[in-house]
Enzyme design. Structure first.
Site, PDB file in Angstrom:
ATOM      1  CD  GLU A   1      -3.070  -1.054   0.378  1.00 16.98           C
ATOM      2  OE1 GLU A   1      -3.341   0.075  -0.076  1.00 16.98           O
ATOM      3  OE2 GLU A   1      -3.735  -2.069   0.100  1.00 16.98           O
TER       4      GLU A   1
ATOM      5  CB  CYS B   1      -1.525   7.501   1.362  1.00 14.17           C
ATOM      6  SG  CYS B   1      -3.066   6.735   1.883  1.00 14.17           S
TER       7      CYS B   1
END
Ligand code: NAD
Length: 476
Positions: free
Chosen positions: A221, A255
């Protein structure tokens, strides 16, 4: 902020024995539904009871972290994920019947979702609780034992996580390793049954290389520059509100925060005005404002200041939307929401993931130009498109590749338990959340149950006329 004596690093030589202990315990007693359910219930109860303490601990690590944002982004997301898993786990665990190829009837086929064994979870600092506990909950739900390595940059939170997990789980089911790069590197090199990493693309490369030595499958991720496009004619105040919500949450240390904006040339100045009003309404001041989160550490603060210094050295138009006296800003690592108007492409701020409250705004003239710009850059983790024109949205969806997309909003696709979350290419591989997390940490074992009679029994040597006919039929 009170001084904090971080607990000592976990000795590197203890990591492999810990993994072996977890693996032996998992194999000796594969967690059944009742066990998994009980684990999730106890985790939920213990975490819910400490959620205010969690917000305080995370805030102490950041210098200041908005309590409300911690309770939602690190609290609610974990509790919501556990609740969603609990309500579906029984059905996810059920073997799924598949139709058998008719030649093999009356055999039966099914897929069993089997635990992998021991899963490693490496977490970053930006949502340090959620990004450790959400994958952990999914791995536990899938019947695995888990080893977690939280971030060294949020040491109080890492100590909090270890205390919480030690309280909830026996030592042979969940273990927490603490430490920086040396521990992290050794952790990634352990022969896990699956390694789940959340962090930067640069470290993701190292994690994948380390895992390759053991052929350990990885979920990565990662991050990247997530574009945000405003379409022709979209109401600017609405776009401004939703972009401000996603960009200045956690002071941009997210993010999937919009990394840069692409705005129609003719609307650019009006949009900047709308965004300025929106941000000032949300954060009338920066200094001493409990709602505005500090940059996590000096290294990250210097990196972000460096982007601004480079931009100003190149004469880029810079708008600090809510000013803050520099001395106070430096002392508390407060970086005001700042727009950079049309910065040149070669600046670091246009080449690297920003991961902070700076927002470059570029203008475009045609949708083709905007799409070409996005496609000339690495595939992003998230993409945002504000547009009420369905044909243009369809074009954007078809012609760009991104991990996930919110149309007419930012960040919110992340909060959907029924949507897979993950990147593509340099923004990551694999996915989780809800069923996708359960599936990531399970092996879909293919099982064929043969019947007493099998048509395949006809096909055997010595091959004579019947076998000839059969072969002819099968290869017709
Ligand atoms: P980072 O990559 O520096 O660190 C993440 C973790 O990796 C930490 O626990 C660290 O100790 C560990 N680590 C460091 N060196 C390692 C090594 N050699 N081997 C194994 N592990 C190692 O990332 P960060 O600064 O903590 O987080 C910011 C980055 O994470 C940004 O790029 C952001 O986009 C990304 N991120 C992605 C997601 C997502 O869900 N895709 C979520 C949050 C953050």
């Amino acid at each position: 902020m009170e001084p904090f004596a971080a607990p000592p690093d976990t000795p590197v030589e203890s990591l492999l024995p810990t993994l072996r202990k977890l693996r032996a315990a998992q194999a000796a007693r594969i967690p059944d539904y009742a066990q998994r359910r009980d684990d999730l219930d106890r985790l939920r109860r213990a975490f819910q009871g400490k959620v205010e303490e969690m917000a305080k601990v995370v805030s102490a690590d950041f210098g200041n972290r908005s309590r409300h944002e911690s309770l939602v982004a690190d609290g609610m997301t974990v509790l919501g994920e556990i609740d969603f898993i609990r309500s579906h786990l029984k059905s996810w665990m059920r073997p799924r019947a598949r139709r058998v190829n008719w030649l093999f009837l009356p055999a039966r086929a099914q897929v069993l979702m089997q635990p992998l064994g021991v899963v490693g979870v490496i977490a970053p600092w930006n949502y340090p609780v959620s990004l450790a506990l959400k994958p952990l909950a999914a791995a536990i739900a899938a019947g695995n034992h888990v080893m977690v390595k939280p971030s060294e940059h949020t040491p109080r939170t890492s100590a909090f996580l270890r205390e919480l997990l030690d309280e909830v789980f026996p030592a042979e089911r969940v273990a927490v390793a603490l430490g920086a790069a040396a521990v992290a590197g050794a952790f990634a090199a352990l022969p896990f049954d699956h390694l789940f990493f959340t962090g930067s693309t640069a470290v993701g490369r190292k994690v994948m290389a380390a895992a390759a030595q053991n052929l350990t499958p990885v979920t990565l991720e990662l991050g990247g520059k997530s574009p945000c496009v405003i379409g022709e004619g979209y109401p600017l105040p609405l776009a401004a509100a939703r972009i401000a919500a996603g960009k200045w949450l956690n002071a941009g240390q997210t993010c999937i925060a919009p990394d840069y904006l692409l705005v129609p040339h003719a609307a650019r100045d009006d949009f900047i005005t709308a965004l300025g009003s929106e941000v000032r309404a949300r954060f009338p001041t920066i200094a001493g404002n409990p709602d505005y989160t500090s940059i996590v550490n000096d290294g990250q603060y210097r990196r972000l200041r460096g982007y601004l210094d480079e931009a100003s050295a190149h004469g880029v138009r810079t708008l600090e939307l809510v000013p803050c006296p520099r001395e106070q800003a430096d002392a508390q690592r407060l970086l005001p929401p700042t727009l950079l108007i049309d910065p040149p492409e070669d600046l670091a701020v246009m080449r690297e993931e920003i991961f902070g409250p700076i927002l470059p705004i570029k203008s475009y003239r045609t949708l083709d130009e905007a799409i070409a710009y996005i496609n000339a850059h690495p595939r992003p983790l998230a993409l945002y498109h504000f547009d009420n024109d369905r044909a243009r949205v369809q074009q954007m969806l078809e012609r760009t590749v991104a991990g996930g997309v919110s149309i007419n909003d930012t960040v919110m696709h992340y909060a959907q338990e029924r949507l897979p979350f993950g990147g593509v290419g340099p923004s990551g591989m694999g996915r989780y959340h809800g069923y996708d997390g359960f599936a990531t940490f399970s092996h879909p074992k293919a099982v064929l149950r043969q019947a007493r009679l099998s048509s395949m029994a006809l096909f055997k040597p010595p091959y004579r006329r019947l076998a000839d006919r059969l072969v002819k039929f099968l290869t017709r």
